[in-house]
Design a protein around this motif. Sequence first.
Motif, PDB file in Angstrom:
ATOM      1  N   TRP A  97      -6.099  15.696  -5.836  1.00 27.91           N
ATOM      2  CA  TRP A  97      -7.185  14.600  -6.037  1.00 27.91           C
ATOM      3  C   TRP A  97      -6.536  13.459  -6.734  1.00 27.91           C
ATOM      4  CZ3 TRP A  97     -11.077  14.253  -3.031  1.00 27.91           C
ATOM      5  CH2 TRP A  97     -11.420  15.456  -2.413  1.00 27.91           C
ATOM      6  N   PRO A  98      -6.022  13.125  -7.765  1.00 29.16           N
ATOM      7  CA  PRO A  98      -5.717  11.968  -8.211  1.00 29.16           C
ATOM      8  C   PRO A  98      -5.283  10.839  -7.296  1.00 29.16           C
ATOM      9  CG  PRO A  98      -4.813  13.639  -9.715  1.00 29.16           C
ATOM     10  CD  PRO A  98      -5.160  14.191  -8.370  1.00 29.16           C
ATOM     11  N   ALA A  99      -4.441  11.006  -6.519  1.00 25.15           N
ATOM     12  CA  ALA A  99      -4.000   9.922  -5.456  1.00 25.15           C
ATOM     13  C   ALA A  99      -5.231   9.776  -4.402  1.00 25.15           C
ATOM     14  CB  ALA A  99      -2.723  10.380  -4.417  1.00 25.15           C
ATOM     15  N   ALA A 100      -6.127  10.721  -3.952  1.00 22.00           N
ATOM     16  CA  ALA A 100      -7.124  10.221  -3.156  1.00 22.00           C
ATOM     17  C   ALA A 100      -8.141   9.423  -4.206  1.00 22.00           C
ATOM     18  CB  ALA A 100      -7.773  11.498  -2.684  1.00 22.00           C
ATOM     19  N   GLN A 101      -8.269   9.728  -5.263  1.00 22.06           N
ATOM     20  CA  GLN A 101      -9.404   9.138  -5.966  1.00 22.06           C
ATOM     21  C   GLN A 101      -8.846   7.654  -6.538  1.00 22.06           C
ATOM     22  OE1 GLN A 101     -12.235  10.129  -5.958  1.00 22.06           O
ATOM     23  NE2 GLN A 101     -12.718  12.040  -6.847  1.00 22.06           N
ATOM     24  N   TYR A 102      -7.784   7.575  -6.407  1.00 23.64           N
ATOM     25  CA  TYR A 102      -7.263   6.107  -6.569  1.00 23.64           C
ATOM     26  C   TYR A 102      -7.686   5.277  -5.538  1.00 23.64           C
ATOM     27  CZ  TYR A 102      -3.948   2.263  -7.336  1.00 23.64           C
ATOM     28  OH  TYR A 102      -3.725   0.869  -7.417  1.00 23.64           O
ATOM     29  N   ILE A 103      -7.325   5.564  -4.377  1.00 23.67           N
ATOM     30  CA  ILE A 103      -7.955   5.012  -3.142  1.00 23.67           C
ATOM     31  C   ILE A 103      -9.544   4.815  -3.123  1.00 23.67           C
ATOM     32  CG2 ILE A 103      -8.129   4.992  -0.586  1.00 23.67           C
ATOM     33  CD1 ILE A 103      -5.340   6.701  -0.773  1.00 23.67           C
ATOM     34  N   ASN A 104     -10.012   5.817  -3.538  1.00 20.84           N
ATOM     35  CA  ASN A 104     -11.476   5.702  -3.650  1.00 20.84           C
ATOM     36  C   ASN A 104     -11.990   4.693  -4.665  1.00 20.84           C
ATOM     37  OD1 ASN A 104     -14.312   6.178  -3.277  1.00 20.84           O
ATOM     38  ND2 ASN A 104     -14.153   8.414  -4.392  1.00 20.84           N
ATOM     39  N   PHE A 105     -11.537   5.066  -5.869  1.00 18.47           N
ATOM     40  CA  PHE A 105     -11.989   3.849  -6.955  1.00 18.47           C
ATOM     41  C   PHE A 105     -11.673   2.401  -6.922  1.00 18.47           C
ATOM     42  CE2 PHE A 105     -12.227   8.191  -9.568  1.00 18.47           C
ATOM     43  CZ  PHE A 105     -13.682   8.290  -9.047  1.00 18.47           C
ATOM     44  N   ARG A 106     -10.357   2.277  -6.198  1.00 16.11           N
ATOM     45  CA  ARG A 106      -9.619   0.960  -6.059  1.00 16.11           C
ATOM     46  C   ARG A 106     -10.420   0.182  -4.902  1.00 16.11           C
ATOM     47  NH1 ARG A 106      -8.211  -3.455  -5.854  1.00 16.11           N
ATOM     48  NH2 ARG A 106      -6.364  -4.205  -6.430  1.00 16.11           N
ATOM     49  N   TYR A 107     -10.573   0.896  -3.844  1.00 19.56           N
ATOM     50  CA  TYR A 107     -11.038  -0.005  -2.507  1.00 19.56           C
ATOM     51  C   TYR A 107     -12.288   0.212  -1.958  1.00 19.56           C
ATOM     52  CZ  TYR A 107      -5.725  -0.538  -2.489  1.00 19.56           C
ATOM     53  OH  TYR A 107      -4.288  -0.775  -2.812  1.00 19.56           O
ATOM     54  N   LEU A 108     -13.042   1.241  -2.097  1.00 20.25           N
ATOM     55  CA  LEU A 108     -14.212   1.565  -1.696  1.00 20.25           C
ATOM     56  C   LEU A 108     -15.259   1.329  -2.693  1.00 20.25           C
ATOM     57  CD1 LEU A 108     -13.528   5.011  -0.073  1.00 20.25           C
ATOM     58  CD2 LEU A 108     -13.224   2.722   0.911  1.00 20.25           C
ATOM     59  N   ASP A 109     -16.681   0.660  -1.903  1.00 22.22           N
ATOM     60  CA  ASP A 109     -17.857   0.678  -2.522  1.00 22.22           C
ATOM     61  C   ASP A 109     -18.434   1.817  -3.162  1.00 22.22           C
ATOM     62  OD1 ASP A 109     -17.419  -2.197  -1.977  1.00 22.22           O
ATOM     63  OD2 ASP A 109     -18.639  -2.000  -0.333  1.00 22.22           O
TER      64      ASP A 109
END
Length: 281
Positions: free
Chosen positions: A210-222
């Motif tokens: 999950w850390p890699a997936a959550q980086y994309i989530n918190f970095r690029y998504l609303d």
Amino acid sequence: MYMLVRGSALVHQPLLRHSRRCITHRTFSALVTKSQILPRTISTDYGRTLGKRYGHGKGEASQANTFMLLRWTKLLWSKMFGKYLLVTNVLGSGILMAVGDVIAQEYEYRHGLSQHNGYDGARIFRMFVAGSVQGPFHHFIYNWMDRVMPHRTMRNIINKILIDQIVMSPICILLFFYTVCSLERQTLQATNQELIGKFPYIYLMDWLTWPAAQYINFRYLDTKYRVAFVNVCTAVYNVLMSYMKHDFGIHLPDDEIANDVKLPIQPQSPTSLSDATETKR
């Protein structure tokens, strides 16, 4: 009187026929000369225009249907991720959890690990309920984190990932196991034993995923798309969760230690000892 009228009609009838022929001949000759004067490109364009004019009904109908479909899709999307965002997150969590279990059951069936010929509907329903229970938790926690840490700096992203892994991940694992085990009508003691045996492996798998997936989530998504993105990733992750929960041929070391029961050694009778000595001889 009758003869005069009839005679006058007979006298004027050839004149009427002659005038009609002259009008028809002049009209035809005018059309011919006009077609000869017009260039070829203009005449072809005129024909295409006539073809479009006669066939415009079908094209306009398809364009109108496409426009209405796009309009309703946009309206539905705005309602799902606007006014009814909580409902979308809850149902999305449950549906994608069930999808992950369906994939796991398909894998189990293809590799000969299942005792059922078809899908286990009761198990899919339990996974759906477990995912729906986690939906509101994800919804409010992500909104709170974005409200407290609104800027997308590296420090805020790392803090959100740590909150997700240290706080949210253990709570979600506990919610998953206690919900599914309660629906399976297991006792609290059996649920605790199963959780103690499988929690370390699931939590380790969680840190690797999950850390890699959550980086994309918190970095690029609303904010409104965070739970939906997590649910899509969870559809793959829940295959492993369901695999671990329902023991699809996985033999964990803790389970082997728990199941390793030493049998007491029974003393041998004198007759058996004598038989043994006779066989040796």
